[in-house]
Design an enzyme around this catalytic site. Structure first.
Site, PDB file in Angstrom:
ATOM      1  CE  LYS A   1      24.251 -47.889 -19.965  1.00 10.94           C
ATOM      2  NZ  LYS A   1      25.554 -47.983 -19.290  1.00 10.94           N
TER       3      LYS A   1
ATOM      4  CD  GLU B   1      29.876 -48.489 -16.977  1.00 10.90           C
ATOM      5  OE1 GLU B   1      31.014 -48.708 -16.507  1.00 10.90           O
ATOM      6  OE2 GLU B   1      29.460 -47.349 -17.220  1.00 10.90           O
TER       7      GLU B   1
ATOM      8  CD  GLU C   1      31.071 -45.826 -23.798  1.00  8.68           C
ATOM      9  OE1 GLU C   1      30.224 -46.278 -23.005  1.00  8.68           O
ATOM     10  OE2 GLU C   1      31.606 -44.717 -23.655  1.00  8.68           O
TER      11      GLU C   1
ATOM     12  CG  ASP D   1      26.994 -43.861 -15.256  1.00  7.27           C
ATOM     13  OD1 ASP D   1      27.119 -43.763 -16.491  1.00  7.27           O
ATOM     14  OD2 ASP D   1      27.712 -44.625 -14.563  1.00  7.27           O
ATOM     15  CB  SER D   2      26.778 -39.732 -19.505  1.00  5.24           C
ATOM     16  OG  SER D   2      25.429 -39.968 -19.867  1.00  5.24           O
TER      17      SER D   2
END
Ligand code: KIV
Length: 272
Positions: free
Chosen positions: A120, A122, A189, A51-52
């Protein structure tokens, strides 16, 4: 030494096996057909449609405005190109936080409509039930701990996480809980390298680091960052393997000059 047939699609079993064999796992992000086909030709192990996207392709300040429709659109383009890499689609903000049921529906769309092989998401223990729900339905989940950009406002900025003992301990416990919930791998991260090493030793699923040091089982970078597309700001963990920003500017300036002076198109690029 590679663990599988060079031309077949990597599966989560191949990825997990790489950890047991001590073979490092390579991951890059991609958001479009052309970059995806280049990464695939280079035999990258996994492609993350991160989603970057919101920041590097769509020009937002954070990942928060990214929608399911944005992610599906770009995942489809990436999936059309990549025949060998395992494709993971990032679940955007609010696509999985509301309930495990809504998360499952959204995760399923990435496999059913966009041809991804995994998703993915978070977050830590608060999403254990969600990870379990999605994986039980047969959808592989990559978890993500440490700096989780969708919680940027709660974290108070893009800061290294897990520096204090209690927060480090929480990340280790979260990693174990997410493995137990069924995650097939875990992104770490921006955490201290020794913490990443301890986590990588404590769980059997592969850890994929970004700003988490060399002891992770694999590494991921945002492709636009490692290709040097931006010149304004380079985070400490980003290594620029190319300077495409300069290359592109040089090419565009040359094109402009040649068109202005009338030397392009020449006879080689014109039809008789
Ligand atoms: O969105 C993304 O690109 C990511 C990677 C940085 C892991 O989550």
């Amino acid at each position: 030494m590679s663990t599988q047939n060079k031309d077949s699609r990597k599966t989560i079993l191949d990825i997990k096996k790489m950890k047991t064999l001590g073979e490092k796992i390579t991951v890059l992000t991609a958001y479009d057909y052309e970059i995806s086909s280049i990464l695939d030709e280079c035999n990258i192990d996994m492609i993350l449609v991160g989603d970057s996207l919101g920041m590097v392709v769509l020009g937002y300040d954070t990942t928060l405005p990214v929608t399911m429709e944005n992610m599906l659109h770009h995942t489809k383009a990436v999936a059309r190109a990549a025949k060998k890499a395992l494709i993971i689609a990032d679940m955007p903000f609010l696509s999985y936080q509301i309930s495990p049921q809504i998360a499952l529906v959204n995760a399923g769309r990435f496999l059913q409509e966009a041809d991804a092989q995994a998703v993915k998401l978070e977050g830590g223990r608060q999403y254990a039930e969600t990870v379990q729900k999605i994986t039980t339905a047969g959808i592989p989940v990559m978890a993500h701990l440490g700096l989780t950009p969708q919680s940027i406002h709660q974290m108070g900025g893009y800061k290294v996480q897990g520096k204090k003992e209690d927060s480090a301990h929480k990340i280790i416990e979260d990693a174990k809980i997410l493995e137990e919930a069924g995650a097939f791998s875990l992104v770490l991260e921006c955490i201290p390298e020794m913490l990443a090493q301890e986590i990588s030793r404590s769980i059997s699923i592969p850890t994929i680091g970004i700003g988490a040091g060399v002891h992770c089982d694999g590494q991921v970078l945002v492709v636009n960052d490692m290709l040097g597309m931006f010149e304004k700001f380079t985070p400490k963990h980003v290594k620029k393997y190319a300077n495409l920003n300069l290359e592109i500017k040089t090419a565009v300036k040359k094109y402009i000059a040649e068109v202005k002076e009338g030397s392009f198109p020449d006879t080689e690029h014109s039809f008789k």
